[in-house]
Scaffold this motif. Structure first.
Motif, short mmCIF file in Angstrom:
data_model
loop_
_atom_site.label_atom_id
_atom_site.label_comp_id
_atom_site.label_asym_id
_atom_site.label_seq_id
_atom_site.Cartn_x
_atom_site.Cartn_y
_atom_site.Cartn_z
N UNK A 293 0.83 -1.19 0.00
CA UNK A 293 0.00 0.00 0.00
C UNK A 293 0.87 1.25 0.00
N UNK A 294 0.52 2.21 -0.86
CA UNK A 294 1.26 3.46 -0.89
C UNK A 294 0.89 4.30 0.32
N UNK A 295 1.84 5.06 0.84
CA UNK A 295 1.56 5.91 1.98
C UNK A 295 2.39 7.18 1.92
N UNK B 35 1.55 -4.38 14.68
CA UNK B 35 0.11 -4.59 14.71
C UNK B 35 -0.70 -3.30 14.60
N UNK B 36 -0.08 -2.16 14.97
CA UNK B 36 -0.82 -0.90 15.09
C UNK B 36 -1.57 -0.52 13.81
N UNK B 37 -0.85 -0.41 12.71
CA UNK B 37 -1.49 -0.06 11.44
C UNK B 37 -1.95 -1.29 10.67
N UNK B 38 -1.51 -2.45 11.09
CA UNK B 38 -1.93 -3.67 10.39
C UNK B 38 -3.44 -3.89 10.53
N UNK B 39 -3.99 -3.57 11.70
CA UNK B 39 -5.42 -3.78 11.90
C UNK B 39 -6.27 -2.96 10.93
N UNK B 40 -6.10 -1.63 10.86
CA UNK B 40 -6.90 -0.90 9.87
C UNK B 40 -6.59 -1.28 8.43
N UNK B 41 -5.36 -1.71 8.16
CA UNK B 41 -5.05 -2.19 6.80
C UNK B 41 -5.86 -3.44 6.48
N UNK C 28 -3.35 -10.59 3.77
CA UNK C 28 -2.04 -11.10 4.18
C UNK C 28 -1.59 -10.39 5.46
N UNK C 29 -1.79 -11.04 6.58
CA UNK C 29 -1.52 -10.41 7.88
C UNK C 29 -0.04 -10.03 8.00
N UNK C 30 0.84 -10.92 7.57
CA UNK C 30 2.28 -10.64 7.67
C UNK C 30 2.65 -9.43 6.81
N UNK C 31 2.07 -9.34 5.62
CA UNK C 31 2.32 -8.19 4.75
C UNK C 31 1.83 -6.90 5.40
N UNK C 32 0.67 -6.97 6.04
CA UNK C 32 0.14 -5.80 6.72
C UNK C 32 1.04 -5.39 7.88
N UNK D 105 -3.86 7.65 3.04
CA UNK D 105 -4.72 8.34 2.07
C UNK D 105 -6.04 7.62 1.88
N UNK D 106 -6.66 7.24 2.98
CA UNK D 106 -7.96 6.57 2.92
C UNK D 106 -9.00 7.57 2.45
#
Length: 264
Positions: free
Chosen positions: A3-5, A165-171, A179-183, A240-241
């Motif tokens: 994901x771009x950020x 885990x912080x940003x992985x959840x909203x991702x 893909x949890x590991x990717x997140x 950029x949601x």
């Protein structure tokens, strides 16, 4: 594909916290009740250990529900306590949240094992304490069993786990990343690229938490929901949601979007 950020400067840490306050004050009681529900669920394992697994798996759903409530407020809608339960009925996303909870549980078990390895001798000293034990002597024995290297290793690894885990959840929930590991990797990269504003954000939240200590931590009922909202706003800005931003009374919506303050 990753994901771009965006990358922001340090000053945005304060702006995200301000955004959290603006959204929170629009319906404070509901956000406080949502936070209290999350706290109660997190404390369930201490009261009734057999429910520990259930509490761990439920936690991601409640956090996602809290974030969804933030989105509703940004869209000008009223929220209710029931909104925090919406992810339980969100088809197509529930499985990923369930898997996310399993990953969290697995990492928690690994951290517990690491805690036992690094601080096992100190824990044994504490477990051997009885009414006849001398507190000064016990404290000296505990300190003698702990090294700075052990503390540093545990703090670094635990911090990395929290950042992963912080940003992985909203991702996982809002970007439908299966893909949890990717997140988790993406979350760590976001922290690395935005270390300055997130450090400022974390410092301000920690300062507010510290100031609440003399008041028996009661102000945390306000501080923590604001922190959750502000952190989600940072996710919206960085990732950029497409949800609309929260507006303040004294800042035109167009100016907010151009500044990146509440980018969504």
């Amino acid at each position: 594909m990753p994901t771009e950020f965006k990358t922001f400067t340090a000053g945005f840490g304060l702006q995200w916290l301000k955004a959290g306050w603006i959204i929170f004050k629009s319906q404070p009681f509901t956000f406080v009740m949502m936070y209290l529900l999350m706290v109660v669920v997190s404390l369930v394992p201490f009261v009734f250990p057999p429910l520990q697994l259930a509490a761990v798996l439920v936690s991601p759903f409640l956090t996602a529900g809290f974030y969804l409530a933030v989105v509703k407020k940004q869209q000008g809608e009223a929220i209710t306590l029931a909104d925090i339960l919406v992810p339980f009925s969100t088809k197509g996303r529930r499985l990923n949240l369930f898997r996310f909870g399993l990953y969290q549980m697995g990492v928690a078990l690994l951290l517990s094992a690491l805690l036992g390895i690094l601080f096992g001798p100190a824990l044994e000293v504490l477990q051997s304490v009885n009414e006849q034990s001398d507190e000064t002597q016990v404290l000296a024995q505990v300190i003698a069993q702990i090294t700075f290297a052990d503390i540093a290793i545990f703090v670094v690894i635990q911090s990395l786990a929290m950042m992963a885990f912080a940003y992985a959840l909203p991702l996982v929930f809002f970007r439908d990343e299966p893909r949890i590991i990717q997140a988790m990797k993406q979350s760590l990269l976001v922290f690395y690229r935005n270390m300055a504003p997130l450090t400022v954000f974390g410092f301000l939240v920690a300062l507010l938490m510290l100031l609440s200590v003399p008041m028996s931590l009661v102000p945390l009922l306000v501080v923590m929901p604001i922190a959750y909202i502000g952190f989600f706003v940072s996710f919206q800005a960085i990732m950029s949601v497409s949800e609309p931003p929260a507006s303040s009374d004294d800042t035109p919506p167009q100016q907010q979007q151009q500044s990146g303050r509440f980018d969504a």
